[in-house]
Scaffold this motif. Structure first.
Motif, PDB file in Angstrom:
ATOM      1  N   GLN A 152      -3.736  -0.543  -5.891  1.00  0.00           N
ATOM      2  CA  GLN A 152      -3.453   0.280  -4.706  1.00  0.00           C
ATOM      3  C   GLN A 152      -3.402   1.761  -5.073  1.00  0.00           C
ATOM      4  OE1 GLN A 152       0.125  -1.468  -3.148  1.00  0.00           O
ATOM      5  NE2 GLN A 152      -0.922  -3.361  -2.621  1.00  0.00           N
ATOM      6  N   HIS A 153      -2.826   2.063  -6.198  1.00  0.00           N
ATOM      7  CA  HIS A 153      -2.771   3.443  -6.691  1.00  0.00           C
ATOM      8  C   HIS A 153      -4.187   3.989  -6.899  1.00  0.00           C
ATOM      9  CE1 HIS A 153      -1.910   6.823  -9.378  1.00  0.00           C
ATOM     10  NE2 HIS A 153      -2.654   6.241 -10.300  1.00  0.00           N
ATOM     11  N   LEU A 154      -5.040   3.191  -7.543  1.00  0.00           N
ATOM     12  CA  LEU A 154      -6.408   3.643  -7.818  1.00  0.00           C
ATOM     13  C   LEU A 154      -7.213   3.818  -6.531  1.00  0.00           C
ATOM     14  CD1 LEU A 154      -7.152   1.499 -10.998  1.00  0.00           C
ATOM     15  CD2 LEU A 154      -6.558   3.942 -10.885  1.00  0.00           C
ATOM     16  N   ILE A 155      -7.009   2.946  -5.572  1.00  0.00           N
ATOM     17  CA  ILE A 155      -7.673   3.091  -4.267  1.00  0.00           C
ATOM     18  C   ILE A 155      -7.204   4.379  -3.598  1.00  0.00           C
ATOM     19  CG2 ILE A 155      -7.805   2.135  -1.927  1.00  0.00           C
ATOM     20  CD1 ILE A 155      -7.708  -0.670  -3.314  1.00  0.00           C
ATOM     21  N   SER A 156      -5.916   4.634  -3.660  1.00  0.00           N
ATOM     22  CA  SER A 156      -5.353   5.852  -3.083  1.00  0.00           C
ATOM     23  C   SER A 156      -5.960   7.099  -3.725  1.00  0.00           C
ATOM     24  CB  SER A 156      -3.834   5.848  -3.253  1.00  0.00           C
ATOM     25  OG  SER A 156      -3.274   7.042  -2.771  1.00  0.00           O
ATOM     26  N   LEU A 157      -6.100   7.086  -5.044  1.00  0.00           N
ATOM     27  CA  LEU A 157      -6.723   8.229  -5.730  1.00  0.00           C
ATOM     28  C   LEU A 157      -8.158   8.446  -5.250  1.00  0.00           C
ATOM     29  CD1 LEU A 157      -5.584   7.824  -9.436  1.00  0.00           C
ATOM     30  CD2 LEU A 157      -4.833   9.540  -7.775  1.00  0.00           C
TER      31      LEU A 157
END
Length: 85
Positions: A64-69
């Motif tokens: 989820q963090h990587l998608i957000s980035l």
């Protein structure tokens, strides 16, 4: 949260980043000193760690963090559009 954060640090996954955002009117602002998960280091985690993190529910958080980035540029563009209106 503390255990998850400690695991990220202990495995060397967090890297410091800076970003410059340019608004349509030419103004710029800087975001300095934020930390993100390094994708290459994440991919290189040992299998046992991946399994443990999966069972802890941490893999989903990282994804989820990587998608957000990946959406960061869209977010700054949208905000710039709101500021221009």
């Amino acid at each position: 949260t503390q255990a998850f954060s400690k695991a990220l640090v202990d495995n060397g996954l967090l890297v410091e980043r800076n970003a410059t955002v340019r608004l349509p009117d030419g103004r710029e602002f800087n975001l300095n000193g934020f930390f993100v998960v390094d994708v290459e280091k994440f991919i290189a985690l040992p299998d046992a760690t991946v399994i443990e993190w999966h069972r802890n529910g941490w893999l989903a958080l990282i994804h989820q963090h990587l998608i957000s980035l990946g959406r960061f540029n869209d977010l700054t563009r949208r905000q710039a559009g709101r500021n221009a209106a």
